[in-house]
Design an enzyme around this catalytic site. Structure first.
Site, mmCIF file in Angstrom:
data_model
loop_
_atom_site.group_PDB
_atom_site.id
_atom_site.type_symbol
_atom_site.label_atom_id
_atom_site.label_comp_id
_atom_site.label_asym_id
_atom_site.label_seq_id
_atom_site.Cartn_x
_atom_site.Cartn_y
_atom_site.Cartn_z
ATOM 1 N N GLY A 131 1.318 -6.794 -11.618
ATOM 2 C CA GLY A 131 1.489 -5.940 -10.457
ATOM 3 C C GLY A 131 2.150 -6.587 -9.258
ATOM 4 O O GLY A 131 2.569 -5.883 -8.334
ATOM 5 N N TYR A 132 2.287 -7.930 -9.255
ATOM 6 C CA TYR A 132 2.778 -8.597 -8.045
ATOM 7 C C TYR A 132 4.205 -8.175 -7.684
ATOM 8 O O TYR A 132 4.471 -7.732 -6.562
ATOM 9 C CB TYR A 132 2.701 -10.118 -8.200
ATOM 10 C CG TYR A 132 3.087 -10.858 -6.940
ATOM 11 C CD1 TYR A 132 2.193 -10.959 -5.877
ATOM 12 C CD2 TYR A 132 4.347 -11.438 -6.786
ATOM 13 C CE1 TYR A 132 2.543 -11.619 -4.700
ATOM 14 C CE2 TYR A 132 4.698 -12.098 -5.618
ATOM 15 C CZ TYR A 132 3.789 -12.192 -4.585
ATOM 16 O OH TYR A 132 4.145 -12.826 -3.425
ATOM 17 N N CYS A 133 5.125 -8.336 -8.608
ATOM 18 C CA CYS A 133 6.520 -7.977 -8.317
ATOM 19 C C CYS A 133 6.654 -6.482 -8.027
ATOM 20 O O CYS A 133 7.402 -6.078 -7.126
ATOM 21 C CB CYS A 133 7.419 -8.372 -9.489
ATOM 22 S SG CYS A 133 7.493 -10.148 -9.798
ATOM 23 N N SER A 165 4.423 -4.574 -6.682
ATOM 24 C CA SER A 165 3.901 -4.323 -5.338
ATOM 25 C C SER A 165 4.913 -4.710 -4.273
ATOM 26 O O SER A 165 5.043 -4.027 -3.244
ATOM 27 C CB SER A 165 2.589 -5.086 -5.131
ATOM 28 O OG SER A 165 2.788 -6.483 -5.038
ATOM 29 N N LYS A 166 5.647 -5.804 -4.494
ATOM 30 C CA LYS A 166 6.600 -6.255 -3.483
ATOM 31 C C LYS A 166 7.832 -5.347 -3.438
ATOM 32 O O LYS A 166 8.425 -5.157 -2.376
ATOM 33 C CB LYS A 166 6.999 -7.707 -3.744
ATOM 34 C CG LYS A 166 5.844 -8.688 -3.570
ATOM 35 C CD LYS A 166 5.171 -8.538 -2.203
ATOM 36 C CE LYS A 166 4.032 -9.525 -2.000
ATOM 37 N NZ LYS A 166 3.373 -9.349 -0.686
#
Length: 317
Positions: A175-177, A179-180
């Site tokens: 989910g990190y990328c 989310s960004k």
């Protein structure tokens, strides 16, 4: 012809430098609310703005983080406990901010809180793994912003959202990328809407920096644990060689990360204090010279670069 072009570029550069050096007046009377101040960028920014004389309202996730921050700052700085994933916590923090800023409004909102775990190849994860990261990095940021906007609009202030170069180029699954990328989209639409009210929105896009969010000491063990989750069939398809290569790439990324967090917090400070802040700030040489240029390449070239990186001989970690 070339002489005129060089002169024009030089004149534009000087004009830009002059504009960017103009500082907002009465900084000592302005309030700034920062999320994620337990450590990393948020912690350093809170101390940096406090030294400059601004009135910092620092949101921490834990009591321990709040106490440690207060021990390193002046009596001007105040802390509040905030979990951006819980609506009741966001509402309580919003009321706390309103009581302090009063009719002056909130000059600066810095959405800095974020997490990166769990991150791994997408097929190893489930919906809850993605939701956990999005809930903090994107949905939590959105809820905090929506609650604080009336105070920011009253002050005709600033919103500073912390994105990442991974909001331009996806390095790994999870989910990190995602989310960004969402932070970038939300910030763009917010900037256009709030310009009508004199509110400026800036996006900070750091490259690789050694913080708790991106540390290999946390990422690598988390990936190793997730390796046991897929079925034996999926693990056989990927193989041990893929796992070792994936871990090696994460470790190499961590090794080239910068320890100078001030490169990021200086961008945040400029976005809050300059009369003419930038729309986007790229922090770190890797962001400026590698990752952002890579995001403008044709897709097949970017894919080829990542494929080349992924097939390097792996070492056991």
């Amino acid at each position: 012809m070339w002489l005129y072009l060089v002169a024009l570029v030089g004149l534009w550069t000087l004009l830009r430098l002059f504009r960017e050096r103009q500082v907002v007046s009465h900084l000592q009377d302005k309030y700034v609310f920062i999320t994620g101040c337990d450590s990393g960028f948020g912690n350093l920014l809170a101390r940096q703005l406090d030294r400059r004389g601004m009135r910092v309202l620092a949101a921490c996730l834990t009591e321990k983080g709040a106490e440690e921050l207060k021990s390193k700052t002046s009596a001007r700085l105040e802390t509040v406990i905030l979990d951006v994933t819980k609506t009741e916590s966001v509402v309580a923090a919003t009321q706390w901010v309103k009581e302090r800023v009063g009719n002056r409004g909130l000059w600066g909102l810095v959405n800095n809180a974020g997490i990166s775990i769990p991150s791994a190849p997408n097929e190893w994860l489930n919906k809850q793994d993605f939701a956990k990261v999005l809930d903090v990095n994107l949905l939590g940021m959105i809820e905090v912003t929506l609650n604080m906007l009336p105070s920011v609009r009253k002050a005709r202030g600033r919103v500073v959202n912390v994105s990442s170069v991974m909001g331009r180029v996806s390095f790994f699954g999870g989910g990190y990328c995602i989310s960004k990328y969402g932070v970038e989209a939300f910030s763009d639409s917010l900037r256009r809407e709030l310009s009508y009210f004199g509110v400026k929105v800036a996006i900070i896009e750091p490259g690789g920096f050694k913080t708790g969010v991106t540390s290999s000491d946390r990422l690598l063990p988390a990936v190793k644990m997730l390796w046991d989750r897929p079925s034996s069939e999926v693990r056989d398809l990927y193989g041990e060689k893929f796992l070792l290569s994936y871990l090696t790439n994460l470790n190499l990324l961590d090794q080239i990360c910068s320890e100078d967090l001030s490169l990021v917090t200086d961008c945040m400070e400029h976005a809050l204090t300059s009369c003419h802040p930038r729309t986007r700030y790229s922090a770190g040489w890797d962001a400026k010279l590698l990752y952002l240029p890579m995001s403008y390449l044709p897709t097949f070239l970017t894919d080829a670069i990542f494929y080349w990186m992924s097939v390097k001989p792996a070492k056991a970690l």
